[in-house]
Design an enzyme around this catalytic site. Structure first.
Site, PDB file in Angstrom:
ATOM      1  N   ARG A  58       0.853  -1.188   0.000  1.00 35.64           N
ATOM      2  CA  ARG A  58       0.000   0.000   0.000  1.00 35.64           C
ATOM      3  C   ARG A  58       0.886   1.234   0.000  1.00 35.64           C
ATOM      4  O   ARG A  58       1.894   1.290   0.721  1.00 35.64           O
ATOM      5  CB  ARG A  58      -0.901   0.035   1.246  1.00 35.64           C
ATOM      6  N   GLU A 112      -3.459   7.442  -4.411  1.00 36.91           N
ATOM      7  CA  GLU A 112      -3.858   6.994  -5.742  1.00 36.91           C
ATOM      8  C   GLU A 112      -5.358   7.213  -5.969  1.00 36.91           C
ATOM      9  O   GLU A 112      -6.117   7.221  -4.995  1.00 36.91           O
ATOM     10  CB  GLU A 112      -3.474   5.518  -5.951  1.00 36.91           C
ATOM     11  N   HIS A 125      -1.473   0.419 -10.062  1.00 37.33           N
ATOM     12  CA  HIS A 125      -2.088  -0.568  -9.154  1.00 37.33           C
ATOM     13  C   HIS A 125      -2.725  -1.738  -9.932  1.00 37.33           C
ATOM     14  O   HIS A 125      -3.939  -1.948  -9.856  1.00 37.33           O
ATOM     15  CB  HIS A 125      -3.135   0.109  -8.245  1.00 37.33           C
TER      16      HIS A 125
HETATM   17  P1  NAP Z   1      -0.804 -11.313   4.593  1.00 36.58           P
HETATM   18  O1  NAP Z   1      -0.756 -12.738   4.204  1.00 36.58           O
HETATM   19  O2  NAP Z   1      -1.605 -10.914   5.776  1.00 36.58           O
HETATM   20  O3  NAP Z   1       0.705 -10.795   4.755  1.00 36.58           O
HETATM   21  C1  NAP Z   1       1.031  -9.572   5.322  1.00 36.58           C
HETATM   22  C2  NAP Z   1       2.293  -9.772   6.141  1.00 36.58           C
HETATM   23  O4  NAP Z   1       2.670  -8.502   6.692  1.00 36.58           O
HETATM   24  C3  NAP Z   1       2.094 -10.731   7.287  1.00 36.58           C
HETATM   25  O5  NAP Z   1       2.990 -11.790   7.161  1.00 36.58           O
HETATM   26  C4  NAP Z   1       2.369  -9.903   8.558  1.00 36.58           C
HETATM   27  O6  NAP Z   1       3.169 -10.663   9.448  1.00 36.58           O
HETATM   28  C5  NAP Z   1       3.117  -8.680   8.019  1.00 36.58           C
HETATM   29  N1  NAP Z   1       2.772  -7.471   8.756  1.00 36.58           N
HETATM   30  C6  NAP Z   1       1.527  -6.974   9.001  1.00 36.58           C
HETATM   31  N2  NAP Z   1       1.617  -5.828   9.713  1.00 36.58           N
HETATM   32  C7  NAP Z   1       2.931  -5.607   9.901  1.00 36.58           C
HETATM   33  C8  NAP Z   1       3.657  -4.582  10.565  1.00 36.58           C
HETATM   34  N3  NAP Z   1       3.031  -3.586  11.197  1.00 36.58           N
HETATM   35  N4  NAP Z   1       5.014  -4.655  10.569  1.00 36.58           N
HETATM   36  C9  NAP Z   1       5.655  -5.684   9.969  1.00 36.58           C
HETATM   37  N5  NAP Z   1       5.024  -6.675   9.323  1.00 36.58           N
HETATM   38  C10 NAP Z   1       3.676  -6.641   9.296  1.00 36.58           C
HETATM   39  O7  NAP Z   1      -1.372 -10.420   3.408  1.00 36.58           O
HETATM   40  P2  NAP Z   1      -1.207 -10.648   1.835  1.00 36.58           P
HETATM   41  O8  NAP Z   1      -2.366 -11.402   1.317  1.00 36.58           O
HETATM   42  O9  NAP Z   1       0.167 -11.119   1.543  1.00 36.58           O
HETATM   43  O10 NAP Z   1      -1.396  -9.118   1.334  1.00 36.58           O
HETATM   44  C11 NAP Z   1      -0.530  -8.108   1.798  1.00 36.58           C
HETATM   45  C12 NAP Z   1      -0.967  -6.754   1.315  1.00 36.58           C
HETATM   46  O11 NAP Z   1      -0.717  -6.629  -0.083  1.00 36.58           O
HETATM   47  C13 NAP Z   1      -2.466  -6.456   1.405  1.00 36.58           C
HETATM   48  O12 NAP Z   1      -2.838  -6.060   2.714  1.00 36.58           O
HETATM   49  C14 NAP Z   1      -2.653  -5.348   0.399  1.00 36.58           C
HETATM   50  O13 NAP Z   1      -2.483  -4.095   1.035  1.00 36.58           O
HETATM   51  C15 NAP Z   1      -1.528  -5.587  -0.597  1.00 36.58           C
HETATM   52  N6  NAP Z   1      -2.051  -6.010  -1.905  1.00 36.58           N
HETATM   53  C16 NAP Z   1      -1.696  -5.290  -3.005  1.00 36.58           C
HETATM   54  C17 NAP Z   1      -2.158  -5.682  -4.245  1.00 36.58           C
HETATM   55  C18 NAP Z   1      -1.773  -4.936  -5.490  1.00 36.58           C
HETATM   56  O14 NAP Z   1      -2.520  -5.014  -6.467  1.00 36.58           O
HETATM   57  N7  NAP Z   1      -0.656  -4.255  -5.523  1.00 36.58           N
HETATM   58  C19 NAP Z   1      -3.020  -6.780  -4.366  1.00 36.58           C
HETATM   59  C20 NAP Z   1      -3.333  -7.482  -3.220  1.00 36.58           C
HETATM   60  C21 NAP Z   1      -2.858  -7.093  -1.993  1.00 36.58           C
HETATM   61  P3  NAP Z   1       3.072 -10.427  11.034  1.00 36.58           P
HETATM   62  O15 NAP Z   1       1.617 -10.557  11.386  1.00 36.58           O
HETATM   63  O16 NAP Z   1       3.953 -11.465  11.624  1.00 36.58           O
HETATM   64  O17 NAP Z   1       3.601  -9.038  11.258  1.00 36.58           O
END
Ligand code: NAP
Length: 313
Positions: free
Chosen positions: A232, A261, A279
């Site tokens: 993000r 964005e 995006h």
């Molecule tokens: P996920 O499986 O929940 O992975 C997020 C990781 O971030 C977790 O392993 C978590 O580990 C870590 N995390 C969360 N808060 C944190 C913090 N404050 N400090 C350090 N680490 C932290 O989520 P995902 O499915 O991979 O998706 C991740 C993000 O990608 C989404 O939330 C979204 O914003 C973004 N996304 C972008 C697109 C795009 O089109 N560009 C598409 C989909 C998603 P811990 O809990 O151990 O900290």
């Protein structure tokens, strides 16, 4: 004949999915109305409408006023558009669309890593312009043996790892919690940046991660470092990123997401050492359809009183 359940469509998140929902449910398109008419619709739906659908990155204040609302089925995985504290207080369950988009988002991370390290976009411009006949381009940087530091190694991060290892990248990461994974773990984001050649942010949005990638982190990445963001835009101090890219205190950046964005700061658009995407991480026909399927499956489970398929806990 049994009447169709009411569903509030908060925004036009993916028109093909909205059309599918229109065919099954008695839908009410909140986003088409003026603010006054939105309030009138909410009043009219009170008691009879229990479910809403929305893009996960956006919601509408008016919809929280619907006291009978019990489910928000969101399209997208990053639910920073929804006030989770508020939904908990109001006993509204929330679903999102995880996993089905991992591969496509990870592909875009790899595309940005390759495009920035090998200077692909500038090379394309150079080849088209005929400059090749007059001068040679400066070299890019190879990936084999370099370290990819992942900030937020979760579902998408893991899909990136599966692609990065065959490119002979080493993996390191920072999360709040160490994972049962064979990669080097850093409790400090700054230490991870120091250790990385490429720093990839896959953090969720929201207050907790706001401007996590700040001046200190980016400076630790150093003048040869490349920063990639597919998480993000709010997780990065964008002004600082622009300043460090302009002064070559970091080498390059590849971005799919931005703080405000769809608007991208002009100063960022004018830099040559950035690759900017609008995006498009999950934006393929197949994945958007799969995300829509999950929105519908969660609605169906809710109305048939079955276990929700992908509830946000
Ligand atoms: P996920 O499986 O929940 O992975 C997020 C990781 O971030 C977790 O392993 C978590 O580990 C870590 N995390 C969360 N808060 C944190 C913090 N404050 N400090 C350090 N680490 C932290 O989520 P995902 O499915 O991979 O998706 C991740 C993000 O990608 C989404 O939330 C979204 O914003 C973004 N996304 C972008 C697109 C795009 O089109 N560009 C598409 C989909 C998603 P811990 O809990 O151990 O900290």
């Amino acid at each position: 004949m049994e009447s169709r359940p009411d569903v509030l469509v908060v925004n036009n998140f993916h028109p093909p999915t909205v059309s599918r929902i229109d065919k099954i449910y008695r839908t009410h398109h909140l986003w088409k109305l003026s603010s006054e008419s939105q309030i009138a619709l909410i009043t009219q739906l009170e008691g009879q409408c229990k479910a809403a659908v929305t893009g996960s990155w956006a919601f509408n204040e008016a919809a929280y006023k619907l006291e009978s609302l019990s489910l928000i089925s969101a399209f997208g995985v990053g639910i920073d558009g929804i006030d989770i504290n508020r939904t908990k207080e109001q006993h509204i369950r929330v679903t999102n669309t995880p996993d089905v988009l991992n591969d496509d988002v990870a592909d875009i991370a790899l595309a940005l890593i390759l495009a920035t390290s090998r200077n692909i976009i500038n090379a394309d411009r150079y080849a088209r312009s005929g400059l090749w006949e007059q001068s040679s381009m400066h070299y890019g940087s190879g990936l084999a043996g370099k370290t990819l530091g992942i900030v937020g190694l979760g579902r998408i991060g893991q899909a990136v790892v599966e692609r990065a290892l065959p490119l002979k990248l080493k993996i390191a990461y920072h999360n709040r919690n160490k994972k049962d994974a064979p990669h080097k773990y850093f409790t400090s984001l700054i230490e991870l940046a120091k250790h990385s050649d490429i720093l990839l942010c896959v953090l969720p949005g929201g207050h907790e991660t706001e401007k996590s990638i700040n001046s200190e982190v980016l400076k630790a990445l150093g003048p040869k470092g490349i920063f990639i963001n597919i998480g993000r835009g709010t997780s990065v101090d964008e002004d600082c990123l622009i300043e460090l890219l302009s002064s070559k205190q970091i080498a390059a950046a590849g971005l799919d997401v931005y703080a405000t964005e769809p608007s991208i700061p002009r100063a960022l658009r004018e830099l040559e050492n950035v690759v900017l995407l609008p995006h498009i991480g999950s934006a393929t026909v197949e994945t958007r359809k799969a995300m829509g399927d999950l929105v519908l499956k969660n609605l169906e489970a809710f109305f048939s009183k079955k276990r929700l398929v992908s509830e946000v806990k």
